[in-house]
Design an enzyme around this catalytic site. Structure first.
Site, PDB file in Angstrom:
ATOM      1  N   ALA A  69      -4.638   5.902   1.546  1.00  0.00           N
ATOM      2  CA  ALA A  69      -5.079   4.955   2.568  1.00  0.00           C
ATOM      3  C   ALA A  69      -3.941   3.970   2.814  1.00  0.00           C
ATOM      4  CB  ALA A  69      -6.315   4.227   2.068  1.00  0.00           C
ATOM      5  N   GLY A 108      -6.253   8.698  -0.892  1.00  0.00           N
ATOM      6  CA  GLY A 108      -6.904   9.239   0.303  1.00  0.00           C
ATOM      7  C   GLY A 108      -6.239  10.514   0.806  1.00  0.00           C
ATOM      8  N   GLU A 111      -7.660  13.189  -1.352  1.00  0.00           N
ATOM      9  CA  GLU A 111      -9.086  13.284  -0.992  1.00  0.00           C
ATOM     10  C   GLU A 111      -9.279  14.040   0.322  1.00  0.00           C
ATOM     11  OE1 GLU A 111      -9.488   8.979  -1.556  1.00  0.00           O
ATOM     12  OE2 GLU A 111     -11.319   9.413  -2.693  1.00  0.00           O
ATOM     13  N   GLU A 131      -5.610   5.131  -7.306  1.00  0.00           N
ATOM     14  CA  GLU A 131      -6.299   3.912  -6.856  1.00  0.00           C
ATOM     15  C   GLU A 131      -6.521   2.910  -7.980  1.00  0.00           C
ATOM     16  OE1 GLU A 131      -7.076   6.982  -6.006  1.00  0.00           O
ATOM     17  OE2 GLU A 131      -7.707   7.106  -3.906  1.00  0.00           O
TER      18      GLU A 131
HETATM   19  N1  3HC Z   1       0.008   2.321   2.319  1.00  0.00           N
HETATM   20  C1  3HC Z   1       0.923   1.573   2.973  1.00  0.00           C
HETATM   21  N2  3HC Z   1       2.232   1.609   2.703  1.00  0.00           N
HETATM   22  C2  3HC Z   1       2.644   2.420   1.722  1.00  0.00           C
HETATM   23  C3  3HC Z   1       1.754   3.231   0.999  1.00  0.00           C
HETATM   24  C4  3HC Z   1       0.373   3.169   1.337  1.00  0.00           C
HETATM   25  N3  3HC Z   1      -0.535   3.916   0.701  1.00  0.00           N
HETATM   26  N4  3HC Z   1       2.460   3.927   0.092  1.00  0.00           N
HETATM   27  C5  3HC Z   1       3.743   3.592   0.242  1.00  0.00           C
HETATM   28  N5  3HC Z   1       3.858   2.672   1.231  1.00  0.00           N
HETATM   29  C6  3HC Z   1       5.087   2.078   1.733  1.00  0.00           C
HETATM   30  C7  3HC Z   1       5.818   1.255   0.671  1.00  0.00           C
HETATM   31  O1  3HC Z   1       5.315  -0.072   0.630  1.00  0.00           O
HETATM   32  C8  3HC Z   1       7.241   1.329   1.159  1.00  0.00           C
HETATM   33  O2  3HC Z   1       7.347   0.399   2.217  1.00  0.00           O
HETATM   34  P1  3HC Z   1       8.745  -0.386   2.450  1.00  0.00           P
HETATM   35  O3  3HC Z   1       9.751   0.689   2.705  1.00  0.00           O
HETATM   36  O4  3HC Z   1       8.424  -1.254   3.615  1.00  0.00           O
HETATM   37  O5  3HC Z   1       8.986  -1.152   1.178  1.00  0.00           O
HETATM   38  C9  3HC Z   1       7.329   2.732   1.764  1.00  0.00           C
HETATM   39  O6  3HC Z   1       5.982   3.141   2.022  1.00  0.00           O
HETATM   40  C10 3HC Z   1       7.957   3.751   0.855  1.00  0.00           C
HETATM   41  O7  3HC Z   1       7.327   3.666  -0.418  1.00  0.00           O
HETATM   42  P2  3HC Z   1       8.173   3.653  -1.767  1.00  0.00           P
HETATM   43  O8  3HC Z   1       9.309   2.725  -1.661  1.00  0.00           O
HETATM   44  O9  3HC Z   1       7.189   3.440  -2.863  1.00  0.00           O
HETATM   45  O10 3HC Z   1       8.736   5.146  -1.761  1.00  0.00           O
HETATM   46  P3  3HC Z   1       8.833   6.194  -2.943  1.00  0.00           P
HETATM   47  O11 3HC Z   1       9.378   7.417  -2.342  1.00  0.00           O
HETATM   48  O12 3HC Z   1       9.495   5.580  -4.109  1.00  0.00           O
HETATM   49  O13 3HC Z   1       7.316   6.485  -3.413  1.00  0.00           O
HETATM   50  C11 3HC Z   1       5.001   7.024  -3.131  1.00  0.00           C
HETATM   51  C12 3HC Z   1       6.415   7.090  -2.535  1.00  0.00           C
HETATM   52  C13 3HC Z   1       4.942   7.838  -4.423  1.00  0.00           C
HETATM   53  C14 3HC Z   1       4.052   7.561  -2.132  1.00  0.00           C
HETATM   54  C15 3HC Z   1       4.686   5.546  -3.482  1.00  0.00           C
HETATM   55  O14 3HC Z   1       4.945   4.747  -2.339  1.00  0.00           O
HETATM   56  C16 3HC Z   1       3.260   5.291  -3.872  1.00  0.00           C
HETATM   57  O15 3HC Z   1       2.914   5.482  -5.019  1.00  0.00           O
HETATM   58  N6  3HC Z   1       2.447   4.801  -2.912  1.00  0.00           N
HETATM   59  C17 3HC Z   1       1.094   4.373  -3.194  1.00  0.00           C
HETATM   60  C18 3HC Z   1       0.171   5.534  -3.318  1.00  0.00           C
HETATM   61  C19 3HC Z   1      -1.221   5.052  -3.537  1.00  0.00           C
HETATM   62  O16 3HC Z   1      -1.487   4.164  -4.327  1.00  0.00           O
HETATM   63  N7  3HC Z   1      -2.164   5.666  -2.832  1.00  0.00           N
HETATM   64  C20 3HC Z   1      -3.551   5.299  -2.941  1.00  0.00           C
HETATM   65  C21 3HC Z   1      -3.859   4.292  -1.879  1.00  0.00           C
HETATM   66  S1  3HC Z   1      -5.499   3.671  -2.028  1.00  0.00           S
HETATM   67  C22 3HC Z   1      -6.458   4.868  -1.337  1.00  0.00           C
HETATM   68  O17 3HC Z   1      -5.972   5.891  -0.926  1.00  0.00           O
HETATM   69  C23 3HC Z   1      -7.929   4.545  -1.219  1.00  0.00           C
HETATM   70  C24 3HC Z   1      -8.727   5.734  -0.891  1.00  0.00           C
HETATM   71  O18 3HC Z   1      -9.244   6.322  -2.052  1.00  0.00           O
HETATM   72  C25 3HC Z   1      -9.879   5.357  -0.035  1.00  0.00           C
END
Ligand code: 3HC
Length: 700
Positions: A69, A108, A111, A131
């Site tokens: 998400a 997400g 999912e 998450e």
């Molecule tokens: N939403 C918004 N922005 C995100 C994002 C997300 N889910 N994931 C990454 N970004 C952004 C980062 O903030 C970063 O932005 P910036 O360049 O402006 O600083 C850019 O994308 C690149 O991210 P990274 O620098 O972290 O790049 P990497 O290649 O090192 O890592 C990744 C990529 C493994 C995807 C890492 O970004 C990550 O772990 N992201 C979070 C994943 C996550 O937690 N997903 C779950 C979200 S909650 C959810 O899905 C709820 C659902 O169940 C309803």
């Protein structure tokens, strides 16, 4: 394939005969923001209404499938359609839908795969439900659909660890159906053709039943009650997965949705998301983005704990290291420590066993400083003595090649003075690592008056290469972290002098979320370190300052330096730890000497005073420009000082209290000690105009 139809800016459809592809193109990580959700919903609905298509494959453009998400939307009013509704629509689709996942399919994103009728992974894929690290739970069906596909133990592991599971493991667990090689679009075409032809089996996850495993659920719940008592989301995850075993999918999804919204409303979620973005934002400053100097070889002076840890960190990142010591014995000890560290990394799975020897072969021990002539960066890690350091830097100036960077790992000394010992202060900076340096993620990049911009950029590039969180700090005694620590450390001592026991202070702060209270940390780090600092500063101590070291000095005078001597604030016998009764006697004697009548503190009093002290100095560090932004301070405390991540950092936490309340507290405490408790100007201004540290972060 036929023409591409843009459903909206981020979602497109391609139809060819009886198959259709849906492409998600939302760089950088295809997060499911509002437009992606709407586009996916509309794309599936449109293909259903147009007819003629027998299978749909959804894939992602760019470096990854959907990484989850859109975290930036969290905490704001939700915009329809909700992600679970989009995925329910996909699962309900009469036309089979296949998810083609590459890169990292997280949260997400994974999912979406679980709601599809089949999942094809592309080699290199990792799937995860991270998450929990954001204070949340999988809120778009993850806790309900994954147990149906892979069973309860696997679902518990994925949801609670948040780990990124390699594709092969996901395949074996039934979380994906196929693993292929190729470009996502090509794999999508093949998968859709196979699904249409019936050679790729498709089915709705909601039609599967969950194999009950009450034992696994109970064991996990019990463990979490012990190990993660302060966190909200993990316990909710277990409840959600338990529900999956007992109800039809629609009811389970409803339960999950409500639990997800409860998590969303907790301060823990806000704290953890602040930590997520903070970790990335520390290097989001112009100085970090400039051109860096190439670093192909590092020299390290000093084979003690710090030097060896820094060397280990470089070696693990593939950087050859030349280690310098003055005597063979010290050099041998350094090499032995590094070897032990590398073996430890192999044991912990951080380094493949077959890379051990090659990694150690990149270490060149030497007794001659002249051997640093060809390195690109030198990190000096000898003991904290300005005379010794300036002598070393003066020598380095004559040895190092032009353009080489000279860094000091000092934890509080004046980097300007160190730089002035060379004829090239522009090439000098502080690189303050934290012990153990190959484990702790914080690196303070200390910028002196004359440090060149590309030297600062190199510091940030090095942090990234070492997988550390590099934070810019200005020059002052202790930089960001140790300056703040030395202030709130005094409050822990005052609390004990005034009536609390060291154990009560430790327990109260552990109850707040610190892994260890300050007295346990002191025992672990060695009480002699603080003792030496107090002696060093004795001559310059402000006479108005209430002395905080009376008890600690007496403990050290007994030769009790903490864990390494078996005794400190606590007594250590094997795994048994108990309060040192002699410390209680010393405290009483010191109170008597100072004429203090001990009073009672509640755990809340202790937390409030300790945290207010920490916030006060943290605010001054921002005010003085030692830290550029509040978030920089927060990341220093999170990654270097064991601050509880779910509270986001001291200044994020300060915002949850509010500047006005903090000013009120400081003014109340100041009635007892007006020298120690002073309202930082910045905090007073914030109280007056109603602003927050978060506002400052946004404006920076
Ligand atoms: N939403 C918004 N922005 C995100 C994002 C997300 N889910 N994931 C990454 N970004 C952004 C980062 O903030 C970063 O932005 P910036 O360049 O402006 O600083 C850019 O994308 C690149 O991210 P990274 O620098 O972290 O790049 P990497 O290649 O090192 O890592 C990744 C990529 C493994 C995807 C890492 O970004 C990550 O772990 N992201 C979070 C994943 C996550 O937690 N997903 C779950 C979200 S909650 C959810 O899905 C709820 C659902 O169940 C309803």
């Amino acid at each position: 394939m036929s023409d591409i139809h843009q459903v909206n800016d981020l979602i497109s459809i391609e139809v060819d005969g009886d198959i259709a592809l849906i492409c998600i193109d939302n760089p950088p990580v295809n997060a499911t923001g509002q437009a992606v959700r709407q586009g996916l919903y509309d794309a599936v609905a449109r293909l259903a209404s147009e007819g003629g298509v027998k299978a749909i494959a959804i894939y992602g453009a760019g470096r990854t499938f959907v990484a989850g998400a859109d975290i930036k939307e969290f905490g704001k009013p939700p915009q329809p359609p909700a992600l679970p509704d989009v995925y329910n629509r996909i699962e309900a689709s009469e036309i089979p839908v296949v998810a083609i996942m590459h890169g990292t399919a997280l949260g997400g994103g994974f999912e979406l795969g679980l709601a599809a009728h089949a999942r094809v992974g592309i080699e290199g894929l990792r799937v995860g439900l991270p998450e929990v690290a954001l204070g949340l739970l999988p809120g778009a069906g993850g806790t309900q659909r994954l147990p149906r596909l892979s069973g309860i133990p696997f679902a518990l592991d994925m949801c609670l660890s948040g780990r990124h599971v390699p594709a092969q493991e996901a395949l074996e667990a039934g979380a994906i159906d196929r693993l292929e090689a190729g470009e996502p679009r090509d794999v999508a075409i093949r998968a859709a053709q196979d699904a249409a032809a019936g050679t790729l089996k498709t089915r709705r996850t909601c039609d599967l039943t969950v194999t009950p495993d009450d034992d696994a659920l109970e064991r996990t719940a019990e463990k979490l009650r012990k190990t993660q008592a302060l966190l909200f989301a993990p316990h909710k995850i277990v409840e959600c997965i338990r529900t999956a075993t007992k109800t039809p999918l629609s009811e389970g999804l409803q339960f999950e949705r409500e639990a997800f919204m409860e998590c969303m409303d907790t301060p823990q979620r806000a704290g953890l998301i602040h930590a997520f973005f903070g970790e990335r934002a520390v290097s989001n400053i112009p100085e970090a983005k400039g051109e860096a100097r190439p670093i192909d070889k590092v020299g390290i002076i000093g084979g003690g704990t710090m030097g060896s840890g820094i060397a280990t960190s470089c070696l693990l990142a593939g950087l050859p290291v030349r280690l310098i010591e003055v005597a063979q014995e010290g050099l041998d000890r350094g090499v032995a420590t590094i070897t032990g560290n590398i073996d430890g990394a192999v044991k912990r799975g951080k380094l493949p066993a077959d890379k051990r020897d090659a990694t150690l072969a990149m270490l060149e021990p030497s007794l001659a400083m002249e051997d640093l002539a060809d390195v690109d960066l030198v990190v000096e890690a000898v003991f904290e003595d300005m005379g010794v350091k300036t002598e070393i830097f003066g020598k380095l100036d004559t040895i190092c090649k032009p353009g080489a960077i000279m860094a000091s790992n000092t934890s509080y000394l004046d980097v300007n003075e160190i730089a002035a010992a060379t004829s090239r202060p522009a090439d000098v900076l502080g690189l303050h690592f934290f012990s153990p340096a190959h484990v702790m993620r914080l690196l303070e990049i200390v910028v002196a008056d004359k440090t060149a911009p590309d030297v600062v950029a190199t510091g940030f590039a090095l942090a990234k290469r070492l997988k550390k969180v590099g934070v810019r700090a200005g020059v002052c005694d202790g930089f960001i972290g140790n300056r703040i620590l030395s202030h709130y450390g005094k409050e822990a001592a005052y609390l004990v002098l005034d009536g609390a026991t060291p154990q009560q202070v430790d327990a109260a702060l552990e109850g707040f979320g610190f892994a260890m209270g300050p007295h346990k940390v002191g025992d672990l780090a060695g009480l002699d370190i603080g003792w030496a600092t107090r002696k060093r500063k004795a001559g310059t101590r402000d006479p108005n300052e209430r002395y905080s070291g009376a008890v600690a000095d007496r403990i050290c005078e007994e030769g009790w330096f903490g864990r390494k001597t078996g005794k400190g604030y606590y007594i250590y016998e094997g795994k048994d730890i108990r309060p040192n009764p002699d410390v209680a006697r010393i405290i009483e004697e010191e109170r008597e000497k100072a004429g203090i009548t001990p009073r009672e503190f509640t755990d809340q009093d202790i937390v409030d005073r300790y945290m207010t002290a920490m916030i006060s100095e943290a605010a001054r560090v921002v005010e003085d420009g030692i830290a550029k932004r509040p978030l920089d301070v927060d990341m220093v405390l999170l990654f270097g000082y064991g601050f509880p991540r779910f509270r986001g950092g001291p200044l994020h936490y300060a915002d949850t209290i509010g500047a006005a309340e903090l000013v009120r507290r400081i003014e109340t405490y100041a009635k007892e000690d007006a020298h120690y408790w002073q309202v930082p100007d910045i905090l007073r201004r914030m109280a007056e105009d109603g602003t927050t540290f978060a506002d400052m972060d946004k404006g920076a």
